[in-house]
Design an enzyme around this catalytic site. Structure first.
Site, PDB file in Angstrom:
ATOM      1  N   ASP A 113      -5.557  -5.597  -5.253  1.00  0.00           N
ATOM      2  CA  ASP A 113      -7.447  -4.868  -5.007  1.00  0.00           C
ATOM      3  C   ASP A 113      -7.208  -4.415  -6.478  1.00  0.00           C
ATOM      4  OD1 ASP A 113      -5.079  -2.455  -4.862  1.00  0.00           O
ATOM      5  OD2 ASP A 113      -5.945  -1.961  -3.013  1.00  0.00           O
ATOM      6  N   ASN A 137      -4.649   7.418   6.347  1.00  0.00           N
ATOM      7  CA  ASN A 137      -5.042   6.814   6.873  1.00  0.00           C
ATOM      8  C   ASN A 137      -5.317   5.147   7.713  1.00  0.00           C
ATOM      9  OD1 ASN A 137      -6.310   4.727   5.479  1.00  0.00           O
ATOM     10  ND2 ASN A 137      -8.835   5.578   5.617  1.00  0.00           N
ATOM     11  N   HIS A 155      -4.590   2.857   5.709  1.00  0.00           N
ATOM     12  CA  HIS A 155      -4.520   1.554   5.329  1.00  0.00           C
ATOM     13  C   HIS A 155      -3.677   0.498   4.299  1.00  0.00           C
ATOM     14  CE1 HIS A 155      -6.172   3.705   1.208  1.00  0.00           C
ATOM     15  NE2 HIS A 155      -5.258   3.629   0.931  1.00  0.00           N
ATOM     16  N   GLU A 197      -9.371  -0.803   4.929  1.00  0.00           N
ATOM     17  CA  GLU A 197      -9.494   0.424   6.085  1.00  0.00           C
ATOM     18  C   GLU A 197      -9.495   0.570   7.338  1.00  0.00           C
ATOM     19  OE1 GLU A 197      -9.233   3.012   3.858  1.00  0.00           O
ATOM     20  OE2 GLU A 197     -10.875   3.282   2.518  1.00  0.00           O
TER      21      GLU A 197
HETATM   22  P1  PGA Z   1      -1.098   6.121  -3.085  1.00  0.00           P
HETATM   23  O1  PGA Z   1      -1.299   5.083  -2.593  1.00  0.00           O
HETATM   24  O2  PGA Z   1       0.778   5.031  -3.526  1.00  0.00           O
HETATM   25  O3  PGA Z   1      -1.063   6.504  -3.890  1.00  0.00           O
HETATM   26  O4  PGA Z   1      -0.711   7.192  -2.125  1.00  0.00           O
HETATM   27  C1  PGA Z   1      -1.414   4.019  -1.535  1.00  0.00           C
HETATM   28  C2  PGA Z   1      -2.765   3.505  -0.302  1.00  0.00           C
HETATM   29  O5  PGA Z   1      -3.592   3.736  -0.376  1.00  0.00           O
HETATM   30  O6  PGA Z   1      -2.218   2.760  -0.507  1.00  0.00           O
END
Ligand code: PGA
Length: 235
Positions: free
Chosen positions: A62, A128, A130, A135
């Site tokens: 992304d 959450n 994702h 999401e």
């Molecule tokens: P993070 O994010 O590695 O910064 O915890 C992971 C994600 O949101 O997929």
């Protein structure tokens, strides 16, 4: 599904490196890559290793909409800083956050993914549930699209920006259908704030409300979890 439990993310990075090495030995050529704080120790381990990606291809999950590759907050910059500077790939693909034509950009990126089937996909997970920026509620068969980030994600990502107002509201993200096409998937999670998402992902029902729960249906998936992230699992 294989769960690898580790003491901390340093050990997690070493376990991830071992999986990367194994993949390279098996002829993996296209690597799906992730950003965020989770893969930091994995990229450190890769950088310190003797692995050579100069003939390999990377495809990131992304990118923020509106940020150019030169923007220090872009995922492109993150990848250069954490991996590409030391371990360049033959081709590295990320969505182009500056393309204002979302349909065109998403179709372009989906074509790249279709033309370069991912051998090994690295994932983090949001609080959450994702994966990528898919999401809760995202379709399991989705392809690359422009996604409005949820409050939970904006809050979580605000730590990387001077002000929460600076966090981009939208991202281009590979879809879950595309992520699930990868031959092998590795999801890493560290820390207590991932424990609920991990419990639901591994032991809960497969539901779009917890996007990562679809991984239960993938034939070849590894989880690397520290004690805190694994602490709500029943077994
Ligand atoms: P993070 O994010 O590695 O910064 O915890 C992971 C994600 O949101 O997929």
């Amino acid at each position: 599904m294989k769960i690898i439990r580790v003491k901390d993310e340093i050990e997690g990075g070493q376990e991830a490196l071992a999986l990367f090495k194994d993949q390279v030995k098996q002829g993996a050529h296209v690597f799906g890559l992730a950003t965020g704080s989770t893969p930091n120790t994995t990229y450190q381990a890769l950088c310190q290793s003797d692995l050579d990606f100069s003939e390999a291809i990377s495809i990131n999950l992304d990118e923020y909409v509106g940020l150019s590759h030169n923007d220090p907050q872009s995922y492109y910059s993150y990848m250069v800083e954490h991996l590409f500077k030391q371990k360049p790939f033959k081709h590295s693909y990320l969505p182009d956050g500056t393309n204002e034509d979302a349909d065109e950009e998403c179709q372009r990126y989906s074509r790249i993914i279709a033309q370069n089937p991912v051998d090994f996909q690295l994932l983090g997970i949001g609080r959450n549930g994702h994966i990528g920026f898919n999401e809760p509620g995202s379709p399991f068969d989705g392809t690359t699209r422009k996604i409005k980030l949820t409050e939970s994600t904006l809050n979580a990502n605000a730590r990387f920006f001077a002000n929460e107002a600076d966090v981009p509201r939208y991202a281009y993200s590979m879809g879950i259908g595309e992520i699930m096409q990868a031959k092998t998937i590795l999801l890493e999670a560290y820390g207590m704030n991932k424990a609920d998402a991990i419990q639901k992902t591994i032991e809960g029902p497969v539901t779009p409300n917890v996007p990562a729960s679809i991984l239960q249906k993938h034939p070849n998936v590894y989880f690397i979890l520290d004690e805190e992230a694994a602490s709500k699992l029943s077994k």
